[in-house]
Design a protein around this motif. Structure first.
Motif, short mmCIF file in Angstrom:
data_model
loop_
_atom_site.label_atom_id
_atom_site.label_comp_id
_atom_site.label_asym_id
_atom_site.label_seq_id
_atom_site.Cartn_x
_atom_site.Cartn_y
_atom_site.Cartn_z
N PRO A 84 47.11 42.96 42.02
CA PRO A 84 48.08 42.87 40.91
C PRO A 84 47.38 42.64 39.57
O PRO A 84 46.28 42.09 39.52
N PRO A 85 48.01 43.06 38.48
CA PRO A 85 47.43 42.82 37.16
C PRO A 85 47.19 41.34 36.88
O PRO A 85 46.23 40.98 36.18
N GLU A 86 48.06 40.48 37.41
CA GLU A 86 47.88 39.04 37.19
C GLU A 86 46.58 38.54 37.81
O GLU A 86 45.92 37.65 37.26
N VAL A 87 46.21 39.11 38.95
CA VAL A 87 44.97 38.70 39.60
C VAL A 87 43.77 39.20 38.80
O VAL A 87 42.77 38.50 38.65
N GLU A 88 43.87 40.41 38.28
CA GLU A 88 42.79 40.93 37.44
C GLU A 88 42.62 40.07 36.18
O GLU A 88 41.49 39.80 35.75
N LEU B 143 48.09 31.71 36.89
CA LEU B 143 47.52 32.89 37.54
C LEU B 143 46.82 32.54 38.84
O LEU B 143 46.70 33.40 39.73
N SER B 144 46.34 31.29 38.98
CA SER B 144 45.69 30.92 40.23
C SER B 144 46.66 30.99 41.40
O SER B 144 46.27 31.31 42.52
N GLY B 145 47.95 30.71 41.13
CA GLY B 145 48.94 30.85 42.18
C GLY B 145 49.07 32.30 42.63
O GLY B 145 49.17 32.59 43.84
N GLU B 146 49.06 33.23 41.68
CA GLU B 146 49.11 34.65 42.03
C GLU B 146 47.85 35.05 42.79
O GLU B 146 47.92 35.86 43.74
N ALA B 147 46.70 34.51 42.38
CA ALA B 147 45.45 34.85 43.06
C ALA B 147 45.46 34.34 44.50
O ALA B 147 44.99 35.02 45.42
#
Length: 284
Positions: free
Chosen positions: A179-183, A248-252
């Motif tokens: 996902p873009p959030e992880v990038e 963003l760490s939650g998305e990662a």
């Protein structure tokens, strides 16, 4: 959602089975070392047990005793060196002995760690990872503890060399898209950490400058108030960056969970970026 990012394996059974040559090599390693490296659940559990044992060794009584003896020995040696030169040989003897005992404790811990790293299961698994890389199978990461990597980045038990050329057959299951959030998390995860210190320095410098302007009646020095304003802006920027990193760490973590499930289904998981690898190591 249950967090299972620590369940991600360096390479899963589906990837090991995708290339017949690699599968044959892994079976040979299994027969040699007496373990089934195609059993993901057992491999995951056994790796966790060995990692925990090494962590306990690194935090055990010998390490604490050696650290305490080192600190006491250094202080004692410095104190003894400031005394009467004629009696110095006698005075420095006890701290030297204490430092020698501390060194012996650290050497013993190192030897125990090396013996643990030479466990048959770990020896075989390092061969499995080396073979997987040589055959082109996706290895998402190599645990630092598995190779005994220390602060000097030297491996006590590196992966063995394996001469088989790459070209393994790929698995049909596709890994989940990133996902873009992880990038974004990968881009900003290592940023920050200096905002608090820089903010304090700027605010203090601004306050000193304003105080100097008041005491010396020097209007031009009031411009230093801009430093304080810059310090406050730095604090705000750091706070926003930290908040975004936490979001963003939650998305990662969710992405790592998806990788774990995809790996179990047979998808190749390629090498993780340093920020994702660090997040995986935290095992939050």
């Amino acid at each position: 959602m249950t967090n299972n990012t620590s369940d991600l394996l360096p390479v899963g059974a589906h990837a090991l089975s995708a290339d017949p040559r690699l599968a044959a090599a892994v079976r040979d390693f299994g027969r040699t070392y007496g373990y089934d490296y195609f059993d993901d659940a057992t491999v995951r559990r056994t790796l966790a047990e060995h990692e925990a044992a090494l962590r306990r060794l690194g935090r055990g009584g010998l390490v604490w005793a050696g650290s305490l003896a080192t600190a006491v020995g250094i202080v004692w040696l410095i104190w003894a060196a400031t005394g009467d030169p004629d009696s110095m040989p006698v005075a420095v003897a006890p701290p030297v002995v204490l430092l020698a005992l501390a060194l012996a404790a650290f050497v013993q811990v190192n030897l125990q760690g090396r013996r643990r790293l030479r466990h048959p299961f770990l020896e075989g698994y390092r061969h499995v990872l080396a073979a997987a890389r040589a055959h082109g199978a996706p290895v998402s990461f190599v645990p630092a503890w598995l190779t005994g990597r220390g602060g000097a980045a030297l491996d006590m038990a590196p992966l063995p060399s394996y001469g088989t050329p790459a070209g393994g057959r790929s698995t049909p299951v596709a890994p989940p898209p990133k996902p873009p959030e992880v990038e974004e998390y990968e881009r900003i995860a290592e940023q920050g950490g200096w905002h608090d210190e820089a903010g304090w320095i700027l605010v203090v410098a601004g306050a000193v400058g304003v105080g100097y302007a008041v005491v010396k009646d020097l209007p031009a020095a009031y411009a230093s108030a801009l430093l304080a304003a810059l310090g406050i802006w730095t604090w705000i920027a750091g706070h926003r960056l930290g908040r975004r990193q936490r979001e963003l760490s939650g998305e990662a973590r969710r992405y790592l969970d998806e990788l774990t499930r995809a790996q179990a289904a047979g998808a190749p998981v390629h090498e993780l970026s340093p920020p994702l690898r660090k997040l995986l190591d935290t095992r939050l």
